[in-house]
Enzyme design. Structure first.
Site: not given
Ligand code: NAD
Length: 323
Positions: A16, A42, A150, A154
């Site tokens: 990701g 990704d 979600y 988690k």
């Molecule tokens: P994001 O949505 O910006 O990025 C997620 C990435 O995962 C995307 O680039 C997408 O293309 C990729 N992806 C989706 N399905 C996929 C697959 N099957 N195979 C490979 N890649 C795939 O999310 P983020 O904000 O960067 O979050 C990353 C992690 O951090 C996640 O686990 C999210 O739950 C966690 N998180 C984020 C936040 C936040 O505020 N951004 C807060 C709490 C937790």
């Protein structure tokens, strides 16, 4: 495929990697470990910056054979597993969200167990909490009854991480990120995304229509702090990491009205209005502030940015005068 690294030195794979966190984390990991030691992946082709600064592979993390192939052929020793569907987007398709968030984590944990990887990082979220959790100063160990798919994914994921640690000795580490605020990549469909979008709209339009009520207090963290927390957690001696579900992590807590006021001190003409949508219900189910004393005590976590410092830095990077 040719192996990039044949010895057993640190070799990191990030899933990701094109998302909001991955874009920044890959950069930081490459600065720390060297560009060839961090393989970004990704499900689609990468932005130029990710491909040009080190190895990049297209990988759908649900494809466990391709994941295994990359881990084995590249001599991977650590995985940072970021791919997921986030809170607001997740409600549009609950079963697909569960499937991606759980299957991908199990694929990563299994390959890490099989190949005896050194460490795994997997982010959890404040979404593990629900309406029955304390709203203010929410502690590490408390009721977790999430109301979003979600949050359910988690919550279950945290227990899988602890299971793999206790049953197989896998060194998997996790943080419950609050809403993350950053300027270099778009927010990925979470309930706290307003706190990113507001800056772009403030600069581009001078106004913003917020999808949450003005008094919605939520825990947030500026991305440089989130990246530093991640690196510090992963660097800490294993015996200091005694929370093996996921650590509470706090930075700052504010409402949309408070953020708007901070932006107005930098951009005096900025206007905000409010049209709460379905994301209000999700926000109302989460704590407004987080107690992260375990993270502070166990591995010396301390955030650096307050609201004004973060606001000034965000506007410096996305402001009209940014080159
Ligand atoms: P994001 O949505 O910006 O990025 C997620 C990435 O995962 C995307 O680039 C997408 O293309 C990729 N992806 C989706 N399905 C996929 C697959 N099957 N195979 C490979 N890649 C795939 O999310 P983020 O904000 O960067 O979050 C990353 C992690 O951090 C996640 O686990 C999210 O739950 C966690 N998180 C984020 C936040 C936040 O505020 N951004 C807060 C709490 C937790």
């Amino acid at each position: 495929m040719t192996a990039i690294n044949s010895n057993k030195k640190t070799m990191i794979l990030v899933t990701g990697a094109c998302g909001q966190i991955g874009t920044e984390l890959v950069k930081a990991l490459r600065e720390k470990h060297g560009r060839d030691k961090v393989v970004a992946t990704d499900r689609h082709f990468a932005s130029d910056s990710l491909q040009e600064t080190g190895p990049y592979f297209k990988l759908d993390v649900l494809d466990k054979y391709e994941l295994e192939n990359l881990v084995c052929s590249l001599g991977i020793t650590q995985i940072y597993h970021l791919a997921a569907v986030l809170s607001a987007s997740g409600e549009n398709n609950p079963l697909a969200t569960w499937n991606l968030n759980m299957e991908s984590l199990l694929n990563v944990l299994e390959i890490a167990r099989q190949e005896k990887l050194d460490k795994v990082f997997w982010p959890s979220s404040i979404a593990v909490f629900g309406p029955s959790s304390p709203r203010i100063n929410c502690p590490q160990h408390t009721v977790t009854e999430p109301t979003t798919v979600y949050g359910i994914s988690k919550n279950a994921g945290e227990h899988w991480c602890m299971y793999y640690f206790e049953k197989f000795g896998l060194d998997v580490r996790s943080l419950r990120y609050p809403g993350l605020i950053s300027y270099s990549a778009k927010a990925g469909g979470g309930t706290t995304d307003y706190a990113v979008d507001i800056f772009h709209q403030a600069v581009a339009q001078g106004e913003y229509v917020c999808f949450l009520r003005e008094d919605t207090l939520l825990p947030m963290l500026y991305m440089p702090d989130a990246i530093r927390a991640t690196l510090e957690l992963m660097d800490a001696p294993a015996e200091q990491i005694t929370v093996r579900t996921s650590y509470n992590l706090a930075g700052l807590s504010f409402t949309p009205a408070e953020l708007a006021k901070a932006i107005q001190t930098e951009l005096p003409g900025f206007k905000i209005s409010y049209q709460p949508d379905f994301r209000q219900t999700i926000a109302d189910s989460w704590p407004g502030s987080i107690n992260d004393s375990e993270a502070r005590n166990h591995w010396n976590w301390e955030p650096a940015y307050n609201l004004n410092a973060m606001t000034a830095d965000m506007l410096k990077h996305i402001g009209p005068n940014t080159s």
